[in-house]
Design a protein around this motif. Structure first.
Motif, PDB file in Angstrom:
ATOM      1  N   ALA A 137       0.835  -1.212   0.000  1.00 26.74           N
ATOM      2  CA  ALA A 137       0.000   0.000   0.000  1.00 26.74           C
ATOM      3  C   ALA A 137       0.868   1.260   0.000  1.00 26.74           C
ATOM      4  CB  ALA A 137      -0.950  -0.006   1.189  1.00 26.74           C
ATOM      5  N   TYR A 138       1.933   1.265   0.786  1.00 28.49           N
ATOM      6  CA  TYR A 138       2.822   2.430   0.824  1.00 28.49           C
ATOM      7  C   TYR A 138       3.493   2.642  -0.531  1.00 28.49           C
ATOM      8  CZ  TYR A 138       6.469   5.686   2.211  1.00 28.49           C
ATOM      9  OH  TYR A 138       7.293   6.790   2.304  1.00 28.49           O
ATOM     10  N   LEU A 139       3.940   1.564  -1.147  1.00 28.18           N
ATOM     11  CA  LEU A 139       4.581   1.683  -2.456  1.00 28.18           C
ATOM     12  C   LEU A 139       3.619   2.284  -3.472  1.00 28.18           C
ATOM     13  CD1 LEU A 139       6.446  -1.702  -2.366  1.00 28.18           C
ATOM     14  CD2 LEU A 139       7.511   0.565  -2.389  1.00 28.18           C
ATOM     15  N   LEU A 140       2.388   1.831  -3.478  1.00 29.97           N
ATOM     16  CA  LEU A 140       1.418   2.346  -4.448  1.00 29.97           C
ATOM     17  C   LEU A 140       1.058   3.801  -4.185  1.00 29.97           C
ATOM     18  CD1 LEU A 140      -0.856  -0.801  -4.813  1.00 29.97           C
ATOM     19  CD2 LEU A 140       0.736   0.133  -6.518  1.00 29.97           C
ATOM     20  N   VAL A 141       0.890   4.185  -2.927  1.00 27.96           N
ATOM     21  CA  VAL A 141       0.499   5.570  -2.624  1.00 27.96           C
ATOM     22  C   VAL A 141       1.640   6.557  -2.877  1.00 27.96           C
ATOM     23  CG1 VAL A 141       1.039   5.724  -0.137  1.00 27.96           C
ATOM     24  CG2 VAL A 141      -0.950   6.893  -1.058  1.00 27.96           C
ATOM     25  N   THR A 142       2.880   6.085  -2.892  1.00 28.13           N
ATOM     26  CA  THR A 142       4.021   6.962  -3.152  1.00 28.13           C
ATOM     27  C   THR A 142       4.486   6.880  -4.603  1.00 28.13           C
ATOM     28  OG1 THR A 142       5.596   5.277  -2.368  1.00 28.13           O
ATOM     29  CG2 THR A 142       4.835   6.925  -0.761  1.00 28.13           C
ATOM     30  N   TRP A 143       3.690   6.259  -5.443  1.00 31.69           N
ATOM     31  CA  TRP A 143       3.976   6.122  -6.877  1.00 31.69           C
ATOM     32  C   TRP A 143       3.113   7.123  -7.622  1.00 31.69           C
ATOM     33  CZ3 TRP A 143       5.538   0.593  -8.080  1.00 31.69           C
ATOM     34  CH2 TRP A 143       6.142   0.494  -9.342  1.00 31.69           C
ATOM     35  N   HIS A 144       3.673   7.884  -8.536  1.00 28.61           N
ATOM     36  CA  HIS A 144       2.908   8.889  -9.272  1.00 28.61           C
ATOM     37  C   HIS A 144       1.783   8.223 -10.058  1.00 28.61           C
ATOM     38  CE1 HIS A 144       1.969  12.120 -12.093  1.00 28.61           C
ATOM     39  NE2 HIS A 144       2.397  12.906 -11.094  1.00 28.61           N
ATOM     40  N   PRO A 145       0.574   8.801 -10.027  1.00 25.44           N
ATOM     41  CA  PRO A 145      -0.575   8.183 -10.710  1.00 25.44           C
ATOM     42  C   PRO A 145      -0.359   7.941 -12.205  1.00 25.44           C
ATOM     43  CG  PRO A 145      -1.299  10.002  -9.332  1.00 25.44           C
ATOM     44  CD  PRO A 145       0.196  10.004  -9.303  1.00 25.44           C
ATOM     45  N   SER A 146       0.480   8.734 -12.852  1.00 32.68           N
ATOM     46  CA  SER A 146       0.688   8.573 -14.299  1.00 32.68           C
ATOM     47  C   SER A 146       1.452   7.304 -14.652  1.00 32.68           C
ATOM     48  CB  SER A 146       1.420   9.790 -14.872  1.00 32.68           C
ATOM     49  OG  SER A 146       2.751   9.848 -14.386  1.00 32.68           O
ATOM     50  N   THR A 147       2.185   6.732 -13.698  1.00 31.09           N
ATOM     51  CA  THR A 147       2.978   5.523 -13.960  1.00 31.09           C
ATOM     52  C   THR A 147       2.684   4.397 -12.980  1.00 31.09           C
ATOM     53  OG1 THR A 147       4.807   6.426 -12.646  1.00 31.09           O
ATOM     54  CG2 THR A 147       4.884   6.795 -15.038  1.00 31.09           C
ATOM     55  N   ARG A 148       1.800   4.628 -12.033  1.00 33.26           N
ATOM     56  CA  ARG A 148       1.496   3.645 -10.984  1.00 33.26           C
ATOM     57  C   ARG A 148       0.791   2.423 -11.579  1.00 33.26           C
ATOM     58  NH1 ARG A 148      -2.567   6.184  -7.666  1.00 33.26           N
ATOM     59  NH2 ARG A 148      -0.845   7.415  -6.853  1.00 33.26           N
ATOM     60  N   PRO A 149       1.267   1.233 -11.235  1.00 30.56           N
ATOM     61  CA  PRO A 149       0.561   0.032 -11.680  1.00 30.56           C
ATOM     62  C   PRO A 149      -0.762  -0.104 -10.918  1.00 30.56           C
ATOM     63  CG  PRO A 149       2.373  -0.566 -10.233  1.00 30.56           C
ATOM     64  CD  PRO A 149       2.464   0.920 -10.448  1.00 30.56           C
ATOM     65  N   THR A 150      -1.701  -0.826 -11.490  1.00 28.57           N
ATOM     66  CA  THR A 150      -2.983  -1.028 -10.807  1.00 28.57           C
ATOM     67  C   THR A 150      -2.820  -1.967  -9.623  1.00 28.57           C
ATOM     68  OG1 THR A 150      -3.533  -2.772 -12.373  1.00 28.57           O
ATOM     69  CG2 THR A 150      -4.382  -0.571 -12.841  1.00 28.57           C
ATOM     70  N   ASP A 151      -1.848  -2.861  -9.696  1.00 22.12           N
ATOM     71  CA  ASP A 151      -1.559  -3.778  -8.592  1.00 22.12           C
ATOM     72  C   ASP A 151      -0.054  -4.006  -8.582  1.00 22.12           C
ATOM     73  OD1 ASP A 151      -2.011  -5.389  -6.394  1.00 22.12           O
ATOM     74  OD2 ASP A 151      -2.513  -7.151  -7.586  1.00 22.12           O
ATOM     75  N   LEU A 152       0.436  -4.438  -7.462  1.00 23.03           N
ATOM     76  CA  LEU A 152       1.868  -4.662  -7.309  1.00 23.03           C
ATOM     77  C   LEU A 152       2.069  -6.015  -6.646  1.00 23.03           C
ATOM     78  CD1 LEU A 152       4.666  -3.361  -7.651  1.00 23.03           C
ATOM     79  CD2 LEU A 152       4.377  -2.349  -5.403  1.00 23.03           C
ATOM     80  N   ASP A 153       2.678  -6.922  -7.362  1.00 18.73           N
ATOM     81  CA  ASP A 153       2.933  -8.263  -6.852  1.00 18.73           C
ATOM     82  C   ASP A 153       4.344  -8.310  -6.290  1.00 18.73           C
ATOM     83  OD1 ASP A 153       2.575 -10.970  -6.287  1.00 18.73           O
ATOM     84  OD2 ASP A 153       3.271 -11.573  -8.276  1.00 18.73           O
ATOM     85  N   LEU A 154       4.459  -8.412  -4.981  1.00 17.32           N
ATOM     86  CA  LEU A 154       5.772  -8.474  -4.340  1.00 17.32           C
ATOM     87  C   LEU A 154       6.165  -9.928  -4.142  1.00 17.32           C
ATOM     88  CD1 LEU A 154       5.368  -5.707  -1.617  1.00 17.32           C
ATOM     89  CD2 LEU A 154       6.372  -5.513  -3.889  1.00 17.32           C
ATOM     90  N   ALA A 155       7.332 -10.300  -4.627  1.00 17.31           N
ATOM     91  CA  ALA A 155       7.833 -11.662  -4.447  1.00 17.31           C
ATOM     92  C   ALA A 155       8.135 -11.890  -2.968  1.00 17.31           C
ATOM     93  CB  ALA A 155       9.073 -11.876  -5.299  1.00 17.31           C
ATOM     94  N   LEU A 156       7.484 -12.874  -2.391  1.00 19.72           N
ATOM     95  CA  LEU A 156       7.633 -13.132  -0.956  1.00 19.72           C
ATOM     96  C   LEU A 156       8.957 -13.790  -0.602  1.00 19.72           C
ATOM     97  CD1 LEU A 156       4.008 -14.357  -0.200  1.00 19.72           C
ATOM     98  CD2 LEU A 156       4.984 -12.070   0.148  1.00 19.72           C
TER      99      LEU A 156
END
Length: 114
Positions: free
Chosen positions: A37-56
């Motif tokens: 959630a932090y990664l997405l909210v700190t990503w500019h909307p023009s380039t932000r992915p709709t989802d972010l899959d983090l390798a566990l």
């Protein structure tokens, strides 16, 4: 540097990072802690992915900020090397990232891998 002194105040308390380098360091910590959630909210909307899959299975080992260049009051670049281990293999990611400040908050825009 300890998490609380470096990045905890940005990840845990909704305090905006004061500059692009601080945001870069907090985003590295967010990857290491799985804070999608932090990664997405700190990503500019023009380039932000709709989802972010983090390798566990990635273990983050360290971040080396090589350069922080303030272009103007609202644009900056940060060059860094991030080290990790996945599946027993060491990895190294080197990037020059671009940041913009909007509404008093720095945001990650994109970057060029080296």
């Amino acid at each position: 540097m300890a998490y609380a002194a470096c990045c905890g105040r940005y990840l845990d308390h909704d305090t905006p990072a004061p500059d692009a380098e601080s945001l870069m360091r907090s985003r590295y910590s967010a990857y290491a802690l799985g804070r999608r959630a932090y990664l997405l909210v700190t990503w500019h909307p023009s380039t932000r992915p709709t989802d972010l899959d983090l390798a566990l299975d990635v273990k983050w080992l360290g971040l080396d900020v090589r350069e922080h260049r303030q272009i103007d009051a609202d644009h900056a670049e940060v060059a860094f090397v991030a080290r990790s281990r996945q599946g027993g293999r060491g990895q190294r990611m080197q990037e020059r990232s671009r940041f913009v400040r909007e509404g008093g908050r720095w945001l990650y825009v994109d970057g060029d891998l080296a």
